[in-house]
Write an enzyme that holds these catalytic residues in place. Structure first.
Site, PDB file in Angstrom:
ATOM      1  NE  ARG A   1      -2.020  -0.788   3.679  1.00 40.18           N
ATOM      2  CZ  ARG A   1      -2.410  -1.224   4.859  1.00 40.18           C
ATOM      3  NH1 ARG A   1      -3.579  -1.796   4.989  1.00 40.18           N
ATOM      4  NH2 ARG A   1      -1.669  -1.078   5.917  1.00 40.18           N
TER       5      ARG A   1
ATOM      6  NE  ARG B   1      -1.839   3.418 -19.209  1.00 42.54           N
ATOM      7  CZ  ARG B   1      -2.896   4.015 -18.665  1.00 42.54           C
ATOM      8  NH1 ARG B   1      -3.541   3.418 -17.681  1.00 42.54           N
ATOM      9  NH2 ARG B   1      -3.312   5.185 -19.094  1.00 42.54           N
TER      10      ARG B   1
ATOM     11  CB  CYS C   1      -8.037   5.168 -12.043  1.00 43.33           C
ATOM     12  SG  CYS C   1      -6.363   5.525 -12.490  1.00 43.33           S
TER      13      CYS C   1
ATOM     14  CD  GLU D   1     -10.294   5.228  -0.775  1.00 44.08           C
ATOM     15  OE1 GLU D   1     -10.516   4.481   0.184  1.00 44.08           O
ATOM     16  OE2 GLU D   1      -9.515   4.940  -1.689  1.00 44.08           O
TER      17      GLU D   1
ATOM     18  NE  ARG E   1      -6.640   6.131   1.251  1.00 43.62           N
ATOM     19  CZ  ARG E   1      -7.384   7.234   1.417  1.00 43.62           C
ATOM     20  NH1 ARG E   1      -7.961   7.807   0.368  1.00 43.62           N
ATOM     21  NH2 ARG E   1      -7.549   7.752   2.612  1.00 43.62           N
TER      22      ARG E   1
ATOM     23  CE1 TYR F   1      -0.873   4.980   3.843  1.00 47.20           C
ATOM     24  CE2 TYR F   1       0.929   3.597   4.632  1.00 47.20           C
ATOM     25  CZ  TYR F   1      -0.383   3.746   4.231  1.00 47.20           C
ATOM     26  OH  TYR F   1      -1.208   2.653   4.212  1.00 47.20           O
TER      27      TYR F   1
ATOM     28  NE  ARG G   1      -2.703   1.869   9.338  1.00 47.24           N
ATOM     29  CZ  ARG G   1      -2.759   0.563   9.115  1.00 47.24           C
ATOM     30  NH1 ARG G   1      -3.452   0.101   8.090  1.00 47.24           N
ATOM     31  NH2 ARG G   1      -2.158  -0.276   9.920  1.00 47.24           N
TER      32      ARG G   1
END
Length: 121
Positions: free
Chosen positions: A6, A62, A74, A77, A89, A107, A115
């Protein structure tokens, strides 16, 4: 085994160049820190908060040399009150032998607040 890696970042404004630069920076840092090669990537899912609409962040992935054939998608959220604005993200699905607790999630920018438990000091 496939593991999820992530990452998240933010942009100061919804502008195409900012989206592409920030997304590419994040994807490349995720790959660098976790020693990920394009041929090990099964797929990449990128989500943005609903306020990011001026460019497709998948284009940034890409255009990384060697990543032309990595499947990238894509989406937006969920729109949650008080959520971090202008956030991008990435969920990278990677073939690896690295243990789940050894994967380094990345992050950047204001996304470090998402996080703090996973952000390396």
């Amino acid at each position: 085994m496939i593991r999820g890696v992530r990452g998240a970042t933010t942009i100061p404004a919804d502008q195409p160049d900012q989206i592409l630069i920030a997304t590419q920076e994040l994807a490349m840092e995720m790959a660098r820190v976790n020693s990920i090669q394009a041929e090990d990537v099964a797929s990449v899912i990128i989500s943005t908060t609903p306020d990011v609409i001026s460019a497709f962040p998948a284009k940034a992935v890409r255009t990384i040399e060697g990543w032309e054939y990595v499947p990238v998608m894509c989406m937006h959220e969920m729109s949650v009150a008080e959520s971090l604005p202008r956030c991008i993200r990435i969920m990278m699905h990677v073939n690896t032998t690295v243990a789940q607790n050894q994967v380094e999630h990345i992050y950047l920018n204001e996304a470090v607040t998402l996080r703090p438990d996973l952000v390396k000091k």
